[in-house]
Design an enzyme around this catalytic site. Structure first.
Site, short mmCIF file in Angstrom:
data_model
loop_
_atom_site.label_atom_id
_atom_site.label_comp_id
_atom_site.label_asym_id
_atom_site.label_seq_id
_atom_site.Cartn_x
_atom_site.Cartn_y
_atom_site.Cartn_z
N ASP A 10 0.88 -1.18 0.00
CA ASP A 10 0.00 0.00 0.00
C ASP A 10 0.91 1.22 0.00
O ASP A 10 1.85 1.29 0.81
CB ASP A 10 -0.88 -0.01 1.27
N PRO A 18 -9.41 1.18 -4.17
CA PRO A 18 -10.52 1.82 -4.91
C PRO A 18 -10.25 1.88 -6.41
O PRO A 18 -9.09 1.79 -6.84
CB PRO A 18 -10.54 3.24 -4.32
N CYS A 71 -12.63 -8.57 -5.14
CA CYS A 71 -13.90 -8.21 -4.50
C CYS A 71 -13.91 -6.69 -4.31
O CYS A 71 -14.50 -6.19 -3.36
CB CYS A 71 -14.07 -8.94 -3.17
N ARG A 103 -13.36 -3.71 -7.30
CA ARG A 103 -14.03 -3.03 -8.40
C ARG A 103 -13.60 -3.67 -9.72
O ARG A 103 -12.40 -3.95 -9.92
CB ARG A 103 -13.66 -1.53 -8.45
N ASP A 140 -16.07 -10.85 -7.68
CA ASP A 140 -17.34 -10.34 -7.15
C ASP A 140 -17.73 -9.07 -7.90
O ASP A 140 -18.85 -8.59 -7.77
CB ASP A 140 -17.20 -10.05 -5.65
N GLU A 188 -20.27 -4.69 -15.25
CA GLU A 188 -21.39 -5.22 -14.44
C GLU A 188 -22.64 -4.34 -14.42
O GLU A 188 -23.74 -4.83 -14.17
CB GLU A 188 -20.94 -5.46 -12.99
N HIS A 222 -21.51 -8.99 -7.22
CA HIS A 222 -21.24 -7.86 -6.32
C HIS A 222 -22.04 -8.01 -5.02
O HIS A 222 -22.72 -7.08 -4.58
CB HIS A 222 -21.56 -6.53 -7.01
P1 NAD Z 1 -9.98 2.00 2.22
O1 NAD Z 1 -10.04 3.37 1.65
O2 NAD Z 1 -10.09 1.81 3.67
O3 NAD Z 1 -8.60 1.32 1.74
C1 NAD Z 1 -8.14 1.35 0.42
C2 NAD Z 1 -6.62 1.27 0.48
O4 NAD Z 1 -6.13 1.09 -0.84
C3 NAD Z 1 -5.96 2.56 1.02
O5 NAD Z 1 -5.14 2.26 2.13
C4 NAD Z 1 -5.13 3.06 -0.17
O6 NAD Z 1 -3.93 3.68 0.21
C5 NAD Z 1 -4.88 1.76 -0.91
N1 NAD Z 1 -4.50 1.89 -2.32
C6 NAD Z 1 -4.99 2.73 -3.25
N2 NAD Z 1 -4.39 2.48 -4.45
C7 NAD Z 1 -3.50 1.47 -4.24
C8 NAD Z 1 -2.59 0.78 -5.07
N3 NAD Z 1 -2.46 1.05 -6.36
N4 NAD Z 1 -1.84 -0.19 -4.53
C9 NAD Z 1 -1.96 -0.52 -3.23
N5 NAD Z 1 -2.80 0.12 -2.38
C10 NAD Z 1 -3.57 1.09 -2.90
O7 NAD Z 1 -11.08 1.16 1.44
P2 NAD Z 1 -11.81 -0.17 1.92
O8 NAD Z 1 -12.94 0.16 2.79
O9 NAD Z 1 -10.80 -1.14 2.38
O10 NAD Z 1 -12.43 -0.65 0.52
C11 NAD Z 1 -11.61 -1.05 -0.55
C12 NAD Z 1 -12.45 -1.16 -1.79
O11 NAD Z 1 -13.36 -2.24 -1.67
C13 NAD Z 1 -13.38 0.05 -2.05
O12 NAD Z 1 -12.71 1.09 -2.69
C14 NAD Z 1 -14.42 -0.55 -2.96
O13 NAD Z 1 -14.02 -0.39 -4.29
C15 NAD Z 1 -14.41 -2.02 -2.60
N6 NAD Z 1 -15.67 -2.47 -1.99
C16 NAD Z 1 -16.27 -3.56 -2.52
C17 NAD Z 1 -17.45 -4.03 -1.96
C18 NAD Z 1 -18.15 -5.25 -2.51
O14 NAD Z 1 -19.29 -5.51 -2.12
N7 NAD Z 1 -17.53 -6.01 -3.37
C19 NAD Z 1 -18.01 -3.35 -0.87
C20 NAD Z 1 -17.35 -2.25 -0.34
C21 NAD Z 1 -16.18 -1.82 -0.92
C1 COI Z 2 -19.61 -0.30 -1.97
O1 COI Z 2 -20.11 -0.09 -0.85
O2 COI Z 2 -18.87 0.53 -2.53
C2 COI Z 2 -19.90 -1.55 -2.66
O3 COI Z 2 -19.15 -1.96 -3.52
C3 COI Z 2 -21.13 -2.29 -2.33
C4 COI Z 2 -22.28 -1.99 -3.26
C5 COI Z 2 -23.52 -1.80 -2.45
C6 COI Z 2 -22.07 -0.84 -4.20
#
Ligand code: NAD
Ligand code: COI
Length: 332
Positions: A175, A207, A233, A235, A259, A264, A296
């Site tokens: 990270d 993200p 899981c 994006r 996921d 999508e 998702h």
């Molecule tokens: P967060 O902001 O707490 O953590 C993201 C981390 O990624 C940060 O520490 C950032 O520094 C790091 N980062 C950014 N670019 C990077 C790179 N190129 N290499 C390494 N690290 C990098 O976010 P979170 O709450 O852990 O969520 C992460 C992602 O999960 C969200 O952005 C969202 O896209 C995804 N998400 C998916 C679902 C789902 O249902 N599938 C649900 C919620 C979130």
């Molecule tokens: C998010 O919270 O960002 C997710 O990926 C979950 C979905 C409800 C969009």
């Protein structure tokens, strides 16, 4: 004051009612329809809206809301990558999200699917359903024998790390913004290239930004170990799906957990039974025994959904009362 919520599903309704019952001074209205330029009119007379949807928040949609006098918008989810931020800024929108509703929901799903890929459960399930109860060649890999590389050590990545460690895996991470605790404990490698070179399993928890678009591609896959397991899981846009398919075809990639999928929108969370499936590439992936597709749903637990609803309404209530929201999103 009034808050109007869009796309409220049946499983969210009890939590909307719970919030409304605790805030008798706020009128709460809602619909199960998505927010579109056409449905924005339902928000007429409201001071703010609570939203969640797979559809993009396009310039037209934001304009239609603003035309109803509503520019305070609270998302029930984390990701803000589907908002036309330039338009939101131009219209003076104030936006909130729920950045932490249950990291465990997503991390747990990613971990379960990782273990399933390693044990080839989909292959064995298919064999058993067809009456083939032989063991070989469907032999599993134990999690404790893997080096698990976690990309992104934010809220979700950190929980995924703990779960994989619970299984006994060696965990490494990358990270650009290192967590001081994790750094002290020696988890970080110096670069993504180092992680690609060492990891047997790679899980994405970052993200979807411009910089991260297709970070998993032909070149980065070439740097990974043979028989790597990829887990997305996070994006869809992070992964060049064609490159992963090429890796699955060549045998370089042992298995793929997806996921999220780059195309999508409009496909996931819809019922395609009895209809022409709209995406042949996705259909192909769904039918591979070493690919686990979920639409998702990593987030989709009772714990997460309650928090998403309650926290989004709390945020919106603060916005419409001119108070600082708990988790504002930078607009622009
Ligand atoms: P967060 O902001 O707490 O953590 C993201 C981390 O990624 C940060 O520490 C950032 O520094 C790091 N980062 C950014 N670019 C990077 C790179 N190129 N290499 C390494 N690290 C990098 O976010 P979170 O709450 O852990 O969520 C992460 C992602 O999960 C969200 O952005 C969202 O896209 C995804 N998400 C998916 C679902 C789902 O249902 N599938 C649900 C919620 C979130
Ligand atoms: C998010 O919270 O960002 C997710 O990926 C979950 C979905 C409800 C969009």
């Amino acid at each position: 004051k009034k808050i109007f919520a869009f796309s409220i599903r049946k499983d969210e309704e009890p939590y909307v009612k719970e919030w409304a019952s605790k805030h008798p001074n706020i009128e709460v209205g809602y619909t199960d329809e998505l927010l579109t330029p056409k449905t924005a009119k339902y928000a007429k007379g409201a001071n703010g809206v609570v939203v969640y949807q797979q559809l993009d928040y396009t310039a037209d949609t934001l304009q239609a809301l603003a035309d109803e006098g509503v520019t305070k918008m609270s998302l029930r989810n984390v990701g803000v990558d589907n908002i036309d931020m330039a338009k939101a800024k131009e219209l003076g929108f104030e936006i909130t999200n729920v950045p932490v509703y249950s990291p465990n929901a997503i991390a747990e799903h990613a971990a379960i699917q990782t273990a399933r890929i390693l044990r080839q459960t989909k292959v064995m399930d298919e064999k058993v359903a067809n009456g083939d109860l032989r063991w070989a060649p469907t032999i599993g890999r134990e999690v404790r024998d893997q080096t698990v590389g976690v990309i992104g050590t934010g809220h979700i990545g950190r929980v995924y790390m703990q779960i994989m460690e619970g299984f006994g895996a060696k965990v490494i991470a990358y990270d650009p913004f290192e967590n001081p605790e994790l750094k002290k404990q020696g988890y970080y490698v110096d670069s993504l290239d180092d992680l690609y070179a060492q990891a047997d399993v790679i899980s994405l928890h970052v993200p979807a930004t411009k910089e991260n678009f297709h970070m998993i591609n032909q070149d980065t896959i070439a740097k990974m170990k043979d028989n790597v397991v990829l887990v997305n899981c996070s994006r869809g846009a992070l992964v060049d799906t064609d490159a992963v398919i090429a890796g699955l075809d060549s045998g370089k990639i042992f298995g793929f957990v997806m996921d999220t999928y780059e195309d999508e929108v409009g496909i996931f969370n819809a019922d395609w039974r009895g209809k022409q499936f709209p995406d042949s590439r996705l259909e192909d992936l769904i039918h591979r025994s070493n690919v686990l597709v979920t639409p998702h749903t990593a987030f989709y637990t009772t714990h997460a959904v309650r928090n998403m609803v309650i926290k989004a309404f709390d945020n919106n209530c603060k916005l419409i009362n001119g108070k600082p929201a708990d988790t504002p999103v930078k607009v622009g």
